[in-house]
Design a protein around this motif. Structure first.
Motif, PDB file in Angstrom:
ATOM      1  N   LYS A  74      29.946  45.076  33.969  1.00  0.00           N
ATOM      2  CA  LYS A  74      31.057  45.996  33.707  1.00  0.00           C
ATOM      3  C   LYS A  74      30.611  47.400  34.035  1.00  0.00           C
ATOM      4  O   LYS A  74      29.556  47.816  33.557  1.00  0.00           O
ATOM      5  N   PRO A  75      31.366  48.113  34.868  1.00  0.00           N
ATOM      6  CA  PRO A  75      32.636  47.713  35.454  1.00  0.00           C
ATOM      7  C   PRO A  75      32.480  47.062  36.835  1.00  0.00           C
ATOM      8  O   PRO A  75      31.602  47.412  37.606  1.00  0.00           O
ATOM      9  N   THR A  76      33.352  46.110  37.086  1.00  0.00           N
ATOM     10  CA  THR A  76      33.510  45.507  38.406  1.00  0.00           C
ATOM     11  C   THR A  76      34.993  45.579  38.757  1.00  0.00           C
ATOM     12  O   THR A  76      35.842  45.316  37.908  1.00  0.00           O
ATOM     13  N   VAL A  77      35.281  45.945  39.992  1.00  0.00           N
ATOM     14  CA  VAL A  77      36.670  46.057  40.450  1.00  0.00           C
ATOM     15  C   VAL A  77      36.888  45.131  41.646  1.00  0.00           C
ATOM     16  O   VAL A  77      35.932  44.784  42.348  1.00  0.00           O
ATOM     17  N   THR A 106      25.465  43.538  44.442  1.00  0.00           N
ATOM     18  CA  THR A 106      26.552  44.519  44.385  1.00  0.00           C
ATOM     19  C   THR A 106      27.936  43.892  44.353  1.00  0.00           C
ATOM     20  O   THR A 106      28.924  44.611  44.205  1.00  0.00           O
ATOM     21  N   SER A 107      28.011  42.579  44.521  1.00  0.00           N
ATOM     22  CA  SER A 107      29.337  41.962  44.551  1.00  0.00           C
ATOM     23  C   SER A 107      29.306  40.557  43.954  1.00  0.00           C
ATOM     24  O   SER A 107      28.248  39.944  43.823  1.00  0.00           O
ATOM     25  N   THR A 108      30.481  40.105  43.589  1.00  0.00           N
ATOM     26  CA  THR A 108      30.668  38.743  43.090  1.00  0.00           C
ATOM     27  C   THR A 108      31.798  38.102  43.875  1.00  0.00           C
ATOM     28  O   THR A 108      32.712  38.785  44.339  1.00  0.00           O
ATOM     29  N   ILE A 109      31.728  36.802  44.021  1.00  0.00           N
ATOM     30  CA  ILE A 109      32.813  36.055  44.665  1.00  0.00           C
ATOM     31  C   ILE A 109      33.282  35.004  43.675  1.00  0.00           C
ATOM     32  O   ILE A 109      32.484  34.266  43.096  1.00  0.00           O
ATOM     33  N   VAL A 128      36.748  39.047  45.768  1.00  0.00           N
ATOM     34  CA  VAL A 128      35.437  39.670  45.875  1.00  0.00           C
ATOM     35  C   VAL A 128      35.451  40.871  44.939  1.00  0.00           C
ATOM     36  O   VAL A 128      36.316  41.751  45.048  1.00  0.00           O
ATOM     37  N   GLY A 129      34.529  40.872  44.005  1.00  0.00           N
ATOM     38  CA  GLY A 129      34.418  41.990  43.074  1.00  0.00           C
ATOM     39  C   GLY A 129      33.268  42.897  43.472  1.00  0.00           C
ATOM     40  O   GLY A 129      32.193  42.427  43.861  1.00  0.00           O
TER      41      GLY A 129
END
Length: 132
Positions: A74-77, A106-109, A128-129
């Motif tokens: 947190k935070p992820t957008v 740096t990212s999530t899927i 993709v966050g």
């Protein structure tokens, strides 16, 4: 390690997501691997033709996505999403299940499947966050 210490803590945080929660959407389950959110189908979600508005379906999927990715970091957008509308819901409840596919630096899927309470596939969402 999960950001939220409990489901109640996550629910309290996401009360700030006024569009989703104001539409009746709730977080039913949350881990670092998946989240489940749901909403009862009411007239509040209706489009002009009497069906469920596509934006309501998208919002439920996005809410499940947001709960999961923000429990990881947190935070992820949302950086990019892809949505396929599969079928009009026939049931009285919609359920979105978000599953983590990749948790990078740096990212999530995340894949999100929305079904109704009859088991009908309604929407497929891939998000993709971006971790801020």
């Amino acid at each position: 390690m999960a950001v939220f210490n409990s489901l109640d803590e996550a629910r309290e945080y996401f009360k700030g997501d006024k569009f989703a929660t104001g539409s009746g959407m709730v977080i039913d389950d949350l881990t670092e691997e998946y989240s489940v959110c749901s909403v009862d189908v009411t007239d509040k979600l209706a489009n002009a033709n009497g069906g469920v508005m596509g934006g309501a379906l998208f919002t439920l999927a996005d809410f499940a996505f947001a709960a999961l990715v923000n429990n990881i970091h947190k935070p992820t957008v949302a950086q990019q999403v892809s949505v396929n509308y599969l079928s009009a819901p026939k049931g009285k409840k919609l359920i979105a299940t978000a599953k983590l596919k990749k948790n990078g630096r740096t990212s999530t899927i995340v894949n999100v499947d929305v079904v109704d309470d009859t088991g009908r596939d309604v929407l497929q969402f891939i998000g993709v966050g971006f971790k801020l």
